[in-house]
Design a protein around this motif. Structure first.
Motif: not given
Length: 467
Positions: A410-433
């Motif tokens: 469960t700790p490893s799976l929660l790490k994956v889900l946390d990264a998925f929920d936080r990072l697989c989203v539109p960039a906060a600063h798209p012009e920088v990206t």
């Protein structure tokens, strides 16, 4: 030497005159004009100066020199090459065709190997680390990575993809950071301490860390699955209990994944072999669907073919943005280092293209070999520097008997889900990206630099546990 103005005519000529085995029905994407290239059948007049390129009849690549096309064809499309018998016709061809033309009659194993091993840089440019740099303490990661990429142009022949995964990914501006491994191919550019510092810097920057084990939730999972194993409750009863637990959002996804496996796993491990599609549908899909399939929020885990999967967010009644990509192979391929490495390169390319096109913070990558599932996250922390970070490697249970012990993941799976929920989203600063983006090398371009040859004694830095 004959000239052909259409790919179809050239394919027909190669098939009928030189014994190539190109399919009769062959579909490639139409070549479209760009700011750099304009495609014409014939020069409009003798007064117009046009730099003519030699186009590949089997893909959209084109080359300034015929010898470069020769190298590309035998590297990327060798399966179409025919094998003419030696005789008078071959001798006549050698007399009539200039030495710079496309050679189509490899007559020996040595010739085949030479074509496959020849390095071809045509159409490949390694950009310099300009603009924003990534630093780990006082170490310039961008400069070191730039030198790593530039080293590819100094090779006289292709490197093996089988044991040069890190360099292969670097060719398309992706740095695979595995802090617990220090492969030979990165040692000329990163000291051991700098390598670890770079990995820690990225994980700190994107808050990637192992989360603490939720003891109460884990014990509930173990209790329910243990009762199921002892037949104190039925499968239906176990699923109902899991879904009725009061849990946090990410823990609910874990419960859903466990419920999916309970519905599909055999009571004891089967001795019989399974077809790969059956293995995916019985072991892999229930697990991944539980983690990522969320129709209420418009997220769907989809298998686009037998081996490729994606997590896609819908937009109304149409598919919208992609959140993850993955590749699956049977357990029999675990020792095929070339296939394993090539699959990860493909996953990384798909993730990079999605991140670039959608301007996302990150993209999740998934590699499945049998029942082993490896998770990665691709990010873009600096200009022309993408980082691929391993998140977890999970071995799925093969029966209900192993499900209680699987709850400790469960700790490893929660790490994956946390990264998925936080990072697989539109960039906060798209012009920088957007300013950080780097061109993507296609797989065919990468294979101009790396050989698909195999060697049983070659080491593989990407080793997955045996299933």
């Amino acid at each position: 030497m004959s000239k052909f103005t259409t790919a179809g005519n050239l394919r027909r000529h190669l098939t009928t005159q030189h014994g190539f085995s190109i399919p009769h029905r062959f579909s490639i994407e139409r070549r479209r004009n760009s700011e750099i290239y304009i495609y014409v059948g014939e020069p409009p007049s003798s007064d117009v100066e046009i730099q003519q390129h030699c186009a590949c009849p089997c893909c959209n690549d084109h080359f300034a020199e015929l010898t470069s096309l020769n190298c590309h064809f035998f590297g990327a499309h060798y399966e179409y090459v025919g094998h003419q018998s030696q005789g008078e016709s071959d001798q006549q061809d050698e007399e009539n065709v200039p030495s710079s033309s496309l050679s189509v009659t490899p007559n020996s194993t040595g010739q085949k190997r030479n074509y496959d091993e020849a390095l071809c840089l045509d159409g490949i440019i390694f950009d310099s680390p300009l603009g924003e740099h990534l630093f780990a303490k006082n170490f310039d990661v961008s400069n070191a990575f730039g030198a790593m990429k530039a080293s590819l142009a100094t090779n006289k022949s292709k490197l093996s993809l089988e044991d040069n995964l890190f360099l292969a990914l670097s060719s398309t501006s992706i740095l695979l950071l595995q802090p617990n491994k220090y492969p030979d191919e990165v040692q000329p550019f990163f000291s051991y301490d700098d390598w670890r510092e770079a990995s820690e810097r990225i994980q700190l920057m994107f808050k990637i860390k192992r989360l603490p084990m939720p003891i109460a939730t884990t014990m509930q999972f173990i209790e329910i699955t243990d009762k199921l194993r002892s037949k104190s409750i039925s499968r239906v009863g176990a699923v109902i209990r899991l879904k009725s637990l009061t849990l946090q959002a990410q823990e609910k996804k874990l419960a859903k994944a466990f419920a999916g496996m309970i519905s599909k796993l055999p009571f004891v491990a089967l001795d019989e072999d399974m077809h790969e599609m059956e293995r995916c549908s019985r072991f892999v899909d229930p697990f991944l669907s539980g983690l990522f399939d969320d129709p209420d929020n418009g997220v769907y885990l989809r298998w686009t073919d037998e081996t490729t999967l994606t997590a896609t967010k819908s937009c109304g009644v149409k598919w919208g943005s992609s959140l993850a990509y993955g590749e699956a192979k049977p357990a029999t391929q675990v020792d095929n280092h070339l296939v394993v490495n090539k699959d990860l390169v493909k996953v990384a390319l798909l993730c990079k293209e999605a991140l670039d096109n959608q301007l996302y913070e990150g993209m999740l990558g998934i590699q499945v070999i049998g029942r082993t599932v490896a998770f990665y996250v691709l990010t873009l922390p600096a200009q022309s520097l993408y980082t691929l970070i391993p998140l977890a490697q999970i071995e799925l249970p093969d029966s209900l008997q192993d499900l209680p012990s699987f709850a400790t993941e469960t700790p490893s799976l929660l790490k994956v889900l946390d990264a998925f929920d936080r990072l697989c989203v539109p960039a906060a600063h798209p012009e920088v990206t957007r300013q950080r983006l780097a061109p993507t090398l296609t797989m065919s371009k990468i294979l101009q630099l790396f050989s698909e040859s195999k060697g049983c004694k070659r080491p593989c830095n990407l080793y997955l546990r045996y299933n």
